[in-house]
Write a protein that holds these residues in place. Structure first.
Motif, PDB file in Angstrom:
ATOM      1  N   LYS A 188       0.570  -0.810   0.045  1.00 28.61           N
ATOM      2  CA  LYS A 188      -0.039   0.069   0.055  1.00 28.61           C
ATOM      3  C   LYS A 188       0.693   1.437  -0.210  1.00 28.61           C
ATOM      4  O   LYS A 188       0.662   2.233  -0.703  1.00 28.61           O
ATOM      5  CB  LYS A 188      -0.867   0.144   1.486  1.00 28.61           C
TER       6      LYS A 188
ATOM      7  N   LEU B 133       2.382   1.958  -3.132  1.00 28.21           N
ATOM      8  CA  LEU B 133       1.550   2.827  -3.984  1.00 28.21           C
ATOM      9  C   LEU B 133       1.197   4.284  -4.428  1.00 28.21           C
ATOM     10  O   LEU B 133       1.552   4.340  -4.793  1.00 28.21           O
ATOM     11  CB  LEU B 133      -0.260   2.162  -3.599  1.00 28.21           C
TER      12      LEU B 133
ATOM     13  N   PHE C 177       2.029   7.477  -6.498  1.00 26.70           N
ATOM     14  CA  PHE C 177       1.568   8.273  -6.653  1.00 26.70           C
ATOM     15  C   PHE C 177       1.993   9.610  -6.568  1.00 26.70           C
ATOM     16  O   PHE C 177       2.520  10.431  -8.024  1.00 26.70           O
ATOM     17  CB  PHE C 177       0.366   8.340  -6.263  1.00 26.70           C
TER      18      PHE C 177
ATOM     19  N   GLU D 198       4.389  10.272  -9.893  1.00 21.51           N
ATOM     20  CA  GLU D 198       3.810  10.199 -11.559  1.00 21.51           C
ATOM     21  C   GLU D 198       3.745  11.940 -11.068  1.00 21.51           C
ATOM     22  O   GLU D 198       3.770  12.852 -12.387  1.00 21.51           O
ATOM     23  CB  GLU D 198       2.013  10.165 -11.075  1.00 21.51           C
TER      24      GLU D 198
ATOM     25  N   LYS E 240      -2.376  17.023  -8.523  1.00 18.42           N
ATOM     26  CA  LYS E 240      -2.188  16.105  -7.815  1.00 18.42           C
ATOM     27  C   LYS E 240      -1.724  16.117  -6.521  1.00 18.42           C
ATOM     28  O   LYS E 240      -2.129  15.102  -4.895  1.00 18.42           O
ATOM     29  CB  LYS E 240      -1.037  15.413  -8.272  1.00 18.42           C
TER      30      LYS E 240
ATOM     31  N   ASP F  22      -4.020  15.694  -3.807  1.00 18.09           N
ATOM     32  CA  ASP F  22      -4.632  14.879  -3.798  1.00 18.09           C
ATOM     33  C   ASP F  22      -3.626  13.140  -2.437  1.00 18.09           C
ATOM     34  O   ASP F  22      -4.161  13.274  -1.423  1.00 18.09           O
ATOM     35  CB  ASP F  22      -4.664  13.680  -4.466  1.00 18.09           C
TER      36      ASP F  22
ATOM     37  N   ILE G 123      -4.954  11.840   0.709  1.00 18.61           N
ATOM     38  CA  ILE G 123      -4.837  10.934   0.914  1.00 18.61           C
ATOM     39  C   ILE G 123      -3.288  10.258   2.320  1.00 18.61           C
ATOM     40  O   ILE G 123      -4.108   9.377   3.033  1.00 18.61           O
ATOM     41  CB  ILE G 123      -3.948   9.646  -0.549  1.00 18.61           C
TER      42      ILE G 123
ATOM     43  N   TYR H  16      -6.668   8.376   5.021  1.00 23.02           N
ATOM     44  CA  TYR H  16      -6.095   6.635   4.471  1.00 23.02           C
ATOM     45  C   TYR H  16      -5.500   5.946   4.575  1.00 23.02           C
ATOM     46  O   TYR H  16      -5.166   4.992   4.146  1.00 23.02           O
ATOM     47  CB  TYR H  16      -6.729   6.813   2.992  1.00 23.02           C
TER      48      TYR H  16
ATOM     49  N   SER I  97      -5.588   9.400 -10.915  1.00 24.43           N
ATOM     50  CA  SER I  97      -4.926   8.068  -9.561  1.00 24.43           C
ATOM     51  C   SER I  97      -5.406   8.300  -8.254  1.00 24.43           C
ATOM     52  O   SER I  97      -5.413   7.042  -7.736  1.00 24.43           O
ATOM     53  CB  SER I  97      -3.665   7.882 -10.390  1.00 24.43           C
ATOM     54  N   GLY I  98      -5.613   8.655  -8.156  1.00 24.19           N
ATOM     55  CA  GLY I  98      -6.177   9.308  -6.995  1.00 24.19           C
ATOM     56  C   GLY I  98      -7.216   7.907  -6.046  1.00 24.19           C
ATOM     57  O   GLY I  98      -6.899   7.881  -5.057  1.00 24.19           O
TER      58      GLY I  98
ATOM     59  N   ILE J 262      -6.252   4.515  -5.708  1.00 26.52           N
ATOM     60  CA  ILE J 262      -5.294   4.743  -4.373  1.00 26.52           C
ATOM     61  C   ILE J 262      -6.481   4.637  -3.304  1.00 26.52           C
ATOM     62  O   ILE J 262      -6.221   3.992  -2.577  1.00 26.52           O
ATOM     63  CB  ILE J 262      -3.931   5.693  -3.677  1.00 26.52           C
ATOM     64  N   TYR J 263      -7.328   5.706  -2.985  1.00 24.47           N
ATOM     65  CA  TYR J 263      -8.387   5.740  -2.421  1.00 24.47           C
ATOM     66  C   TYR J 263      -8.767   4.605  -2.031  1.00 24.47           C
ATOM     67  O   TYR J 263      -9.463   3.440  -0.787  1.00 24.47           O
ATOM     68  CB  TYR J 263      -9.429   6.828  -3.001  1.00 24.47           C
TER      69      TYR J 263
ATOM     70  N   ILE K 293      -8.215   1.328  -2.986  1.00 22.22           N
ATOM     71  CA  ILE K 293      -7.391  -0.082  -2.711  1.00 22.22           C
ATOM     72  C   ILE K 293      -7.033   0.477  -1.011  1.00 22.22           C
ATOM     73  O   ILE K 293      -7.625  -0.664  -0.046  1.00 22.22           O
ATOM     74  CB  ILE K 293      -5.934   0.078  -3.735  1.00 22.22           C
ATOM     75  N   LEU K 294      -6.165   1.291  -1.044  1.00 20.67           N
ATOM     76  CA  LEU K 294      -6.174   1.681   0.602  1.00 20.67           C
ATOM     77  C   LEU K 294      -6.971   1.063   1.081  1.00 20.67           C
ATOM     78  O   LEU K 294      -7.516   0.526   2.654  1.00 20.67           O
ATOM     79  CB  LEU K 294      -5.659   2.927   0.871  1.00 20.67           C
TER      80      LEU K 294
ATOM     81  N   ASN L 256      -9.753  -1.166   0.580  1.00 23.13           N
ATOM     82  CA  ASN L 256     -10.349  -2.114  -0.040  1.00 23.13           C
ATOM     83  C   ASN L 256     -11.477  -2.105  -0.686  1.00 23.13           C
ATOM     84  O   ASN L 256     -12.121  -3.196  -0.407  1.00 23.13           O
ATOM     85  CB  ASN L 256     -10.239  -2.996   1.459  1.00 23.13           C
TER      86      ASN L 256
ATOM     87  N   ILE M 299      -5.458  -5.041  -5.464  1.00 27.28           N
ATOM     88  CA  ILE M 299      -4.750  -5.264  -6.178  1.00 27.28           C
ATOM     89  C   ILE M 299      -4.336  -5.766  -7.633  1.00 27.28           C
ATOM     90  O   ILE M 299      -4.702  -7.321  -7.050  1.00 27.28           O
ATOM     91  CB  ILE M 299      -3.346  -4.643  -5.850  1.00 27.28           C
TER      92      ILE M 299
END
Lengths: 233, 189
Positions: free
Chosen positions: A106, A109, A113, A116, A174, A177, A181, A185, B175-176, B179-180, B182-183, B185, B189
């Protein structure tokens, strides 16, 4: 000068861009600017614009050359890429290394990001450094000299400030974001302090970028458009 | 969300009805064409939005019912751009000779704002089940059109949902959002 930094320490990277380093003793802003050959009015305008977001009256920069402004903008670019992005990247790498094995996928990921975003920002900056700024400096030269050959050279660029203005994109989406995140999260982690530092740097970079963009849009573009109109490229 | 259309001309009210339904099928729309019926039912219906013909609103300004509509958000159906009513909360005007695309845009904005208001009222930052469905589809790389097709809703509605998702999560990019997802669930992935 010390009072300025004590009032707002976030100005440190800004004054660094003018070549001012720590250890300035009791010297005033005027003394330092004089000794370093810095245009003091320009310095004060930039510092004010950074310190107070509502402060950016276009007319204050009117008698400043584009060269001077671009020089400052290029130094900011350098700082974004070679200091800020690098620092954040290192911390993110460290975070991936230190996190527990269950979470590593995770966190990776999040690293992707960030990478990117980094790519996007570097592409944006490269374009400005290699196309927009050289064009604008040439524009100013042609505007001042009014020479035919300068204008011809300018035409060869097949570029215009209006084009720049219309394609000048947000590079903050980005980063916005990414902040959210991480704040909301991110999986539970022992590396709280590291995460805080990543966030602090993201906040600072974002603020700096927004300011940078304001100077481009409120100062650079209007000034350049006036010049373009007067020499009718 | 509940919308009341008070308009005597059948063609006009039916036209509005179908435009609103195209934008968001789940909205409840009530059509009323008589003054008596309106007076009798307005309080029970308590619409979130009231589309009303300007002659009828004029008539209402003189009636005792005026106060009942004090806080109702009103969209005026009119043929005159400069019509104004001081006693009512007019949030938009729809001109009778306007192009479909302009009317659609106006209604879309009104509905989005209204959804936003509702969301603020329930004050929860969590996304709804429907929004979760949409995040999943976005994360899998679907376009708005594809999402609309799969969920049997209009692309307009997908846009509205996306705005609300961004507002709640603070995430703007695809893309944000991935990720949200996936994080949290929502997808593997």
């Amino acid at each position: 000068m010390a009072d300025l930094i004590l009032m707002n320490y976030q100005l440190l990277p800004v004054i660094n861009r003018f070549g001012i380093q720590l250890g300035f003793g009791e010297k005033t802003i005027e003394q330092i600017c004089n000794s370093k050959n810095i245009d003091i009015n320009f310095f004060v305008e930039i510092v004010n614009a950074f310190h107070n977001e509502d402060y950016l009256p276009e007319k204050h920069f009117q008698n400043k050359s584009l060269n001077l402004i671009i020089n400052y903008l290029e130094k900011s670019h350098d700082y974004f890429i070679n200091v800020k992005l690098k620092n954040i990247e290192q911390m993110v790498d460290e975070f991936v290394k230190k996190c527990c094995p269950e979470e590593v996928q995770k966190i990776e990921l999040i690293r992707n990001f960030f990478n990117e975003y980094k790519k996007e920002l570097i592409t944006h900056i490269d374009h400005e450094n290699t196309v927009v700024y050289p064009y604008t400096m040439l524009l100013e030269r042609a505007f001042i000299s009014q020479k035919k050959e300068d204008v011809e050279l300018l035409k060869k660029y097949k570029y215009s400030i209006n084009k720049y203005a219309s394609e000048h994109s947000d590079v903050e989406e980005k980063i916005f974001d990414l902040k959210n995140i991480i704040i909301k999260y991110i999986p539970e982690t022992q590396e709280t302090d590291l995460c805080n530092h990543i966030l602090f740097d993201l906040f600072e970079l974002e603020k700096d970028l927004i300011n940078h963009q304001r100077i481009e849009e409120k100062v650079l573009i209007p000034k350049a458009i006036k010049m373009e109109n007067s020499i009718s490229v | 969300m509940k919308i009341l259309i008070f308009e005597k001309r059948h063609i006009v009210s039916k036209g509005l009805y179908s435009i609103i339904k195209e934008i968001e099928n789940s909205i409840e729309i009530i059509l009323i064409d008589s003054f008596i019926q309106f007076q009798k039912n307005i309080q029970d219906i308590a619409p979130d939005l009231l589309f009303i013909n300007h002659n009828l609103l004029e008539k209402l300004s003189d009636s005792a019912n005026k106060s009942k509509l004090q806080h109702t958000r009103i969209i005026l159906i009119t043929n005159n751009h400069s019509t104004s009513f001081n006693d009512f909360l007019i949030i938009e005007k729809i001109l009778i000779n306007e192009r479909k695309i302009d009317i659609e845009e106006k209604i879309q904005n009104i509905i989005t704002d209204n959804f936003d208001n509702e969301n603020e009222q329930n004050n929860s930052g969590e996304i709804t089940e429907r929004e979760v469905d949409i995040v999943k589809l976005i994360a899998k790389g679907n376009t708005n059109q594809k999402i609309a097709d799969q969920l049997f809703i209009s692309p307009h509605t997908v846009t509205t949902h996306r705005k609300n998702i961004t507002k709640k999560l603070g995430i703007k990019t695809v893309s944000g959002l991935t990720i949200y997802a996936i994080l949290n669930n929502l997808i593997e992935i």
